[in-house]
Design a protein around this motif. Sequence first.
Motif, PDB file in Angstrom:
ATOM      1  N   ASP A  78       0.833  -1.211   0.000  1.00  0.00           N
ATOM      2  CA  ASP A  78       0.000   0.000   0.000  1.00  0.00           C
ATOM      3  C   ASP A  78       0.867   1.260   0.000  1.00  0.00           C
ATOM      4  N   GLU A  79       1.941   1.246   0.765  1.00  0.00           N
ATOM      5  CA  GLU A  79       2.853   2.395   0.791  1.00  0.00           C
ATOM      6  C   GLU A  79       3.531   2.584  -0.567  1.00  0.00           C
ATOM      7  N   LYS A  80       3.910   1.490  -1.197  1.00  0.00           N
ATOM      8  CA  LYS A  80       4.544   1.563  -2.520  1.00  0.00           C
ATOM      9  C   LYS A  80       3.568   2.125  -3.551  1.00  0.00           C
ATOM     10  N   LEU A  81       2.337   1.633  -3.528  1.00  0.00           N
ATOM     11  CA  LEU A  81       1.333   2.125  -4.474  1.00  0.00           C
ATOM     12  C   LEU A  81       1.023   3.598  -4.239  1.00  0.00           C
ATOM     13  N   SER A  82       0.948   3.987  -2.995  1.00  0.00           N
ATOM     14  CA  SER A  82       0.693   5.382  -2.651  1.00  0.00           C
ATOM     15  C   SER A  82       1.827   6.271  -3.168  1.00  0.00           C
ATOM     16  N   LEU A  83       3.054   5.853  -2.966  1.00  0.00           N
ATOM     17  CA  LEU A  83       4.217   6.601  -3.431  1.00  0.00           C
ATOM     18  C   LEU A  83       4.200   6.746  -4.956  1.00  0.00           C
ATOM     19  N   LEU A  84       3.918   5.658  -5.644  1.00  0.00           N
ATOM     20  CA  LEU A  84       3.850   5.693  -7.113  1.00  0.00           C
ATOM     21  C   LEU A  84       2.743   6.627  -7.598  1.00  0.00           C
ATOM     22  N   SER A  85       1.599   6.589  -6.929  1.00  0.00           N
ATOM     23  CA  SER A  85       0.462   7.401  -7.366  1.00  0.00           C
ATOM     24  C   SER A  85       0.679   8.888  -7.088  1.00  0.00           C
ATOM     25  N   GLU A  86       1.640   9.207  -6.236  1.00  0.00           N
ATOM     26  CA  GLU A  86       1.917  10.597  -5.880  1.00  0.00           C
ATOM     27  C   GLU A  86       2.970  11.242  -6.764  1.00  0.00           C
ATOM     28  N   ASN A  87       3.776  10.425  -7.464  1.00  0.00           N
ATOM     29  CA  ASN A  87       4.839  10.996  -8.280  1.00  0.00           C
ATOM     30  C   ASN A  87       5.083  10.153  -9.532  1.00  0.00           C
ATOM     31  N   GLY A  88       4.603  10.650 -10.658  1.00  0.00           N
ATOM     32  CA  GLY A  88       4.710   9.924 -11.920  1.00  0.00           C
ATOM     33  C   GLY A  88       6.129   9.644 -12.364  1.00  0.00           C
ATOM     34  N   MET A  89       7.092  10.434 -11.898  1.00  0.00           N
ATOM     35  CA  MET A  89       8.477  10.193 -12.304  1.00  0.00           C
ATOM     36  C   MET A  89       9.046   8.928 -11.662  1.00  0.00           C
ATOM     37  N   LEU A  90       8.352   8.381 -10.691  1.00  0.00           N
ATOM     38  CA  LEU A  90       8.793   7.120 -10.077  1.00  0.00           C
ATOM     39  C   LEU A  90       8.251   5.903 -10.825  1.00  0.00           C
ATOM     40  N   VAL A  91       7.296   6.131 -11.719  1.00  0.00           N
ATOM     41  CA  VAL A  91       6.593   5.027 -12.383  1.00  0.00           C
ATOM     42  C   VAL A  91       7.289   4.641 -13.685  1.00  0.00           C
ATOM     43  N   LYS A  92       7.496   3.353 -13.862  1.00  0.00           N
ATOM     44  CA  LYS A  92       8.047   2.838 -15.124  1.00  0.00           C
ATOM     45  C   LYS A  92       7.071   3.181 -16.230  1.00  0.00           C
ATOM     46  N   ARG A  93       7.598   3.543 -17.370  1.00  0.00           N
ATOM     47  CA  ARG A  93       6.729   3.963 -18.456  1.00  0.00           C
ATOM     48  C   ARG A  93       7.236   3.464 -19.788  1.00  0.00           C
ATOM     49  N   PRO A  94       6.392   3.439 -20.775  1.00  0.00           N
ATOM     50  CA  PRO A  94       4.969   3.742 -20.740  1.00  0.00           C
ATOM     51  C   PRO A  94       4.179   2.615 -20.075  1.00  0.00           C
ATOM     52  N   ILE A  95       2.975   2.947 -19.646  1.00  0.00           N
ATOM     53  CA  ILE A  95       2.028   1.951 -19.140  1.00  0.00           C
ATOM     54  C   ILE A  95       0.782   2.040 -19.995  1.00  0.00           C
ATOM     55  N   VAL A  96       0.355   0.891 -20.487  1.00  0.00           N
ATOM     56  CA  VAL A  96      -0.917   0.801 -21.201  1.00  0.00           C
ATOM     57  C   VAL A  96      -1.890   0.099 -20.275  1.00  0.00           C
ATOM     58  N   LEU A  97      -3.044   0.722 -20.069  1.00  0.00           N
ATOM     59  CA  LEU A  97      -4.083   0.112 -19.237  1.00  0.00           C
ATOM     60  C   LEU A  97      -5.340  -0.009 -20.075  1.00  0.00           C
ATOM     61  N   GLY A  98      -5.680  -1.252 -20.397  1.00  0.00           N
ATOM     62  CA  GLY A  98      -6.883  -1.534 -21.171  1.00  0.00           C
ATOM     63  C   GLY A  98      -7.975  -2.092 -20.280  1.00  0.00           C
ATOM     64  N   ASP A  99      -9.057  -2.563 -20.898  1.00  0.00           N
ATOM     65  CA  ASP A  99     -10.180  -3.100 -20.126  1.00  0.00           C
ATOM     66  C   ASP A  99      -9.797  -4.330 -19.317  1.00  0.00           C
ATOM     67  N   LYS A 100      -9.002  -5.207 -19.892  1.00  0.00           N
ATOM     68  CA  LYS A 100      -8.626  -6.435 -19.185  1.00  0.00           C
ATOM     69  C   LYS A 100      -7.161  -6.790 -19.389  1.00  0.00           C
ATOM     70  N   PHE A 101      -6.339  -5.787 -19.701  1.00  0.00           N
ATOM     71  CA  PHE A 101      -4.913  -6.038 -19.905  1.00  0.00           C
ATOM     72  C   PHE A 101      -4.105  -4.807 -19.520  1.00  0.00           C
ATOM     73  N   ALA A 102      -2.827  -5.040 -19.277  1.00  0.00           N
ATOM     74  CA  ALA A 102      -1.909  -3.939 -18.983  1.00  0.00           C
ATOM     75  C   ALA A 102      -0.528  -4.300 -19.515  1.00  0.00           C
ATOM     76  N   LEU A 103       0.163  -3.298 -20.005  1.00  0.00           N
ATOM     77  CA  LEU A 103       1.537  -3.458 -20.481  1.00  0.00           C
ATOM     78  C   LEU A 103       2.398  -2.423 -19.768  1.00  0.00           C
ATOM     79  N   VAL A 104       3.586  -2.840 -19.334  1.00  0.00           N
ATOM     80  CA  VAL A 104       4.496  -1.939 -18.632  1.00  0.00           C
ATOM     81  C   VAL A 104       5.814  -1.931 -19.391  1.00  0.00           C
ATOM     82  N   GLY A 105       6.253  -0.732 -19.787  1.00  0.00           N
ATOM     83  CA  GLY A 105       7.440  -0.623 -20.627  1.00  0.00           C
ATOM     84  C   GLY A 105       7.064  -0.935 -22.068  1.00  0.00           C
ATOM     85  N   PHE A 106       7.991  -0.709 -22.982  1.00  0.00           N
ATOM     86  CA  PHE A 106       7.698  -0.970 -24.396  1.00  0.00           C
ATOM     87  C   PHE A 106       8.599  -2.063 -24.929  1.00  0.00           C
ATOM     88  N   LYS A 107       7.994  -3.230 -25.111  1.00  0.00           N
ATOM     89  CA  LYS A 107       8.643  -4.342 -25.807  1.00  0.00           C
ATOM     90  C   LYS A 107       7.715  -4.680 -26.958  1.00  0.00           C
TER      91      LYS A 107
END
Length: 117
Positions: A78-107
């Motif tokens: 919960d602390e990790k998620l809170s930290l990530l949600s507070e500062n986008g520069m900490l989040v790996k990118r790009p992130i794709v969030l679809g209806d039933k899928f997610a991709l992290v980084g670009f491969k």
Amino acid sequence: MKVFHYPKCSTCVKARKWLRDRNIDFVDKNIVEETPSVEELKKVLEYSGLPIKKLFNTSGMLYREMNIKEKMEKMSDDEKLSLLSENGMLVKRPIVLGDKFALVGFKESEWQAVLGK
């Protein structure tokens, strides 16, 4: 689907171009201005099957400045998620969030397998 990206990130630029070249509709989300919420990050984890540490931009300056690597073991999810949600520069990118899928980084191979184009 939403694409969380950082405009100055060359990988993000490449990923968004890849989507546009394949006529895949998406909603642009600047990860600094519209940081993913805790709920969105939970969906990314659920859909991608990745461990939470894979959501951190470990090569980023802020990650190093905040010494997060050292703090990671003592933090709850919960602390990790809170930290990530507070500062986008900490989040790996790009992130794709679809209806039933997610991709992290670009491969490209992963994106092609999931998005089918």
